[in-house]
Design a protein around this motif. Structure first.
Motif, PDB file in Angstrom:
ATOM      1  N   VAL A  39       8.272  -5.620  -3.851  1.00 10.46           N
ATOM      2  CA  VAL A  39       8.708  -6.755  -4.677  1.00 10.46           C
ATOM      3  C   VAL A  39       7.716  -7.914  -4.565  1.00 10.46           C
ATOM      4  O   VAL A  39       7.342  -8.534  -5.573  1.00 10.46           O
ATOM      5  CB  VAL A  39      10.115  -7.220  -4.252  1.00 10.46           C
ATOM      6  CG1 VAL A  39      10.459  -8.556  -4.894  1.00 10.46           C
ATOM      7  CG2 VAL A  39      11.153  -6.173  -4.640  1.00 10.46           C
ATOM      8  N   SER A  40       7.263  -8.209  -3.363  1.00  9.11           N
ATOM      9  CA  SER A  40       6.324  -9.318  -3.156  1.00  9.11           C
ATOM     10  C   SER A  40       5.002  -9.047  -3.866  1.00  9.11           C
ATOM     11  O   SER A  40       4.442  -9.934  -4.522  1.00  9.11           O
ATOM     12  CB  SER A  40       6.073  -9.522  -1.656  1.00  9.11           C
ATOM     13  OG  SER A  40       7.280  -9.826  -0.978  1.00  9.11           O
ATOM     14  N   ALA A  41       4.499  -7.804  -3.753  1.00  8.88           N
ATOM     15  CA  ALA A  41       3.229  -7.457  -4.400  1.00  8.88           C
ATOM     16  C   ALA A  41       3.358  -7.499  -5.921  1.00  8.88           C
ATOM     17  O   ALA A  41       2.455  -7.964  -6.624  1.00  8.88           O
ATOM     18  CB  ALA A  41       2.777  -6.075  -3.950  1.00  8.88           C
ATOM     19  N   ALA A  42       4.484  -7.014  -6.446  1.00  6.29           N
ATOM     20  CA  ALA A  42       4.688  -7.031  -7.900  1.00  6.29           C
ATOM     21  C   ALA A  42       4.742  -8.455  -8.428  1.00  6.29           C
ATOM     22  O   ALA A  42       4.236  -8.754  -9.518  1.00  6.29           O
ATOM     23  CB  ALA A  42       5.976  -6.284  -8.253  1.00  6.29           C
ATOM     24  N   LEU A  43       5.334  -9.341  -7.639  1.00  3.65           N
ATOM     25  CA  LEU A  43       5.408 -10.738  -8.057  1.00  3.65           C
ATOM     26  C   LEU A  43       4.033 -11.404  -8.004  1.00  3.65           C
ATOM     27  O   LEU A  43       3.683 -12.205  -8.875  1.00  3.65           O
ATOM     28  CB  LEU A  43       6.400 -11.485  -7.173  1.00  3.65           C
ATOM     29  CG  LEU A  43       6.877 -12.840  -7.699  1.00  3.65           C
ATOM     30  CD1 LEU A  43       7.520 -12.690  -9.068  1.00  3.65           C
ATOM     31  CD2 LEU A  43       7.869 -13.470  -6.741  1.00  3.65           C
ATOM     32  N   LEU A  44       3.251 -11.048  -7.000  1.00  2.00           N
ATOM     33  CA  LEU A  44       1.879 -11.564  -6.935  1.00  2.00           C
ATOM     34  C   LEU A  44       1.084 -11.103  -8.154  1.00  2.00           C
ATOM     35  O   LEU A  44       0.253 -11.839  -8.691  1.00  2.00           O
ATOM     36  CB  LEU A  44       1.193 -11.077  -5.654  1.00  2.00           C
ATOM     37  CG  LEU A  44       1.628 -11.732  -4.336  1.00  2.00           C
ATOM     38  CD1 LEU A  44       0.928 -11.064  -3.160  1.00  2.00           C
ATOM     39  CD2 LEU A  44       1.318 -13.226  -4.339  1.00  2.00           C
ATOM     40  N   ALA A  45       1.333  -9.871  -8.592  1.00  2.00           N
ATOM     41  CA  ALA A  45       0.614  -9.344  -9.756  1.00  2.00           C
ATOM     42  C   ALA A  45       0.940 -10.113 -11.030  1.00  2.00           C
ATOM     43  O   ALA A  45       0.148 -10.136 -11.972  1.00  2.00           O
ATOM     44  CB  ALA A  45       0.952  -7.868  -9.948  1.00  2.00           C
ATOM     45  N   SER A  46       2.121 -10.747 -11.051  1.00  2.00           N
ATOM     46  CA  SER A  46       2.507 -11.508 -12.245  1.00  2.00           C
ATOM     47  C   SER A  46       1.786 -12.849 -12.342  1.00  2.00           C
ATOM     48  O   SER A  46       1.860 -13.525 -13.375  1.00  2.00           O
ATOM     49  CB  SER A  46       4.027 -11.740 -12.247  1.00  2.00           C
ATOM     50  OG  SER A  46       4.403 -12.660 -11.222  1.00  2.00           O
ATOM     51  N   ARG A  47       1.080 -13.245 -11.279  1.00  2.00           N
ATOM     52  CA  ARG A  47       0.337 -14.503 -11.308  1.00  2.00           C
ATOM     53  C   ARG A  47      -0.966 -14.318 -12.075  1.00  2.00           C
ATOM     54  O   ARG A  47      -1.809 -13.520 -11.683  1.00  2.00           O
ATOM     55  CB  ARG A  47       0.021 -14.971  -9.878  1.00  2.00           C
ATOM     56  CG  ARG A  47       1.262 -15.266  -9.030  1.00  2.00           C
ATOM     57  CD  ARG A  47       2.013 -16.475  -9.551  1.00  2.00           C
ATOM     58  NE  ARG A  47       1.122 -17.612  -9.671  1.00  2.00           N
ATOM     59  CZ  ARG A  47       0.775 -18.388  -8.636  1.00  2.00           C
ATOM     60  NH1 ARG A  47       1.239 -18.144  -7.432  1.00  2.00           N
ATOM     61  NH2 ARG A  47      -0.039 -19.404  -8.823  1.00  2.00           N
ATOM     62  N   HIS A  48      -1.153 -15.045 -13.160  1.00  2.00           N
ATOM     63  CA  HIS A  48      -2.353 -14.867 -13.975  1.00  2.00           C
ATOM     64  C   HIS A  48      -3.611 -15.325 -13.250  1.00  2.00           C
ATOM     65  O   HIS A  48      -4.722 -14.954 -13.646  1.00  2.00           O
ATOM     66  CB  HIS A  48      -2.207 -15.624 -15.303  1.00  2.00           C
ATOM     67  CG  HIS A  48      -2.228 -17.125 -15.154  1.00  2.00           C
ATOM     68  ND1 HIS A  48      -1.121 -17.849 -14.792  1.00  2.00           N
ATOM     69  CD2 HIS A  48      -3.260 -18.012 -15.293  1.00  2.00           C
ATOM     70  CE1 HIS A  48      -1.453 -19.138 -14.732  1.00  2.00           C
ATOM     71  NE2 HIS A  48      -2.723 -19.265 -15.026  1.00  2.00           N
ATOM     72  N   THR A  49      -3.465 -16.131 -12.200  1.00  2.00           N
ATOM     73  CA  THR A  49      -4.633 -16.611 -11.457  1.00  2.00           C
ATOM     74  C   THR A  49      -5.118 -15.599 -10.430  1.00  2.00           C
ATOM     75  O   THR A  49      -6.191 -15.779  -9.838  1.00  2.00           O
ATOM     76  CB  THR A  49      -4.297 -17.932 -10.729  1.00  2.00           C
ATOM     77  OG1 THR A  49      -3.153 -17.717  -9.882  1.00  2.00           O
ATOM     78  CG2 THR A  49      -3.977 -19.035 -11.728  1.00  2.00           C
ATOM     79  N   LEU A  50      -4.356 -14.546 -10.192  1.00  2.00           N
ATOM     80  CA  LEU A  50      -4.729 -13.538  -9.203  1.00  2.00           C
ATOM     81  C   LEU A  50      -5.159 -12.254  -9.912  1.00  2.00           C
ATOM     82  O   LEU A  50      -4.624 -11.904 -10.959  1.00  2.00           O
ATOM     83  CB  LEU A  50      -3.553 -13.239  -8.265  1.00  2.00           C
ATOM     84  CG  LEU A  50      -2.959 -14.447  -7.521  1.00  2.00           C
ATOM     85  CD1 LEU A  50      -1.775 -14.007  -6.675  1.00  2.00           C
ATOM     86  CD2 LEU A  50      -4.022 -15.125  -6.661  1.00  2.00           C
TER      87      LEU A  50
END
Length: 217
Positions: A39-50
């Motif tokens: 869940v944490s990794a998927a949410l990080l993937a949703s950040r357009h800056t990352l």
């Protein structure tokens, strides 16, 4: 350093490796927070800056789940149910007789479907591989259910969290990192709730066993 700046220093490959390793070890039979990592990794993937790909996260989770379960299956197949007796003596909180009995009951009732749906249930996610091997489930059936369950669980969870994260970033703007904290908190709460429900199921199973024993006396 701000939270956003700190997150940007994390290499994408490191995220994929952490997800794959944590989920792989959990699938092997080691009680780790695989769902929280995903869940944490998927949410990080949703950040357009990352530069973290949701496809990469889902792929890493799927591979980790399949490989971990396969290794667990091999270990269970070799050592049989005696493996759980030894683990129960060393780690009674995770591999106690009640946990094993409940998982075995679910396998007996649902067969190969227990492997598929086990990917979505914390208790079976740890037991599925080793227990399927110990119960001598045919490997082809196990692999098909294991791989299919891993794809649906990893891909589905990543997709849902990813799009929720996009929505959160739109509404929270620069403070979208708050969604990461919320996701972790929700994951922890969900894990605790599932633990409590598992404990109640184990207690009910033990009471039923005690009652059956008394009736035979």
């Amino acid at each position: 350093m701000t939270v956003d700046a700190l997150l940007q220093t994390i290499p994408p490959i490191a995220v994929y490796l952490v997800v794959g390793v944590v989920i792989g070890l959990e699938s092997l039979g080691i009680p780790l927070p695989g769902e929280i990592a995903l869940v944490s990794a998927a949410l990080l993937a949703s950040r357009h800056t990352l530069d973290i790909s949701p496809v990469g996260v889902a792929t890493a989770a799927t591979i980790g789940a399949i490989v971990g379960d396969t290794i667990g299956y091999s270990i269970g197949h070799r050592y049989g149910m005696g493996l759980f007796e030894r683990l129960g003596r060393r780690f009674p909180k995770h591999f106690g007789p009640g946990h094993v009995a409940l998982a075995k009951q679910l396998f007996t009732r649902w067969g190969v479907w227990a492997v598929f749906f086990g990917r979505f249930i914390a208790l079976l996610r740890i037991f599925a591989g080793p227990l399927a091997g110990a119960l001598k489930m045919p490997y082809r059936q196990f692999l098909a259910a294991n791989a299919t369950g891993a794809i649906f669980w990893a891909g589905g969870t990543t997709a849902v969290v990813y799009y929720l994260g996009l929505a959160a970033e739109k509404w929270l703007s620069r403070f979208s990192w708050v969604a990461l904290v919320l996701a972790v908190v929700v994951g922890v709460v969900f894990t605790l709730v599932m633990k409590e429900r598992t404990a109640k199921a184990i207690a009910a199973l033990e009471d039923e066993h005690d009652w059956d024993t008394l009736r035979r006396i």
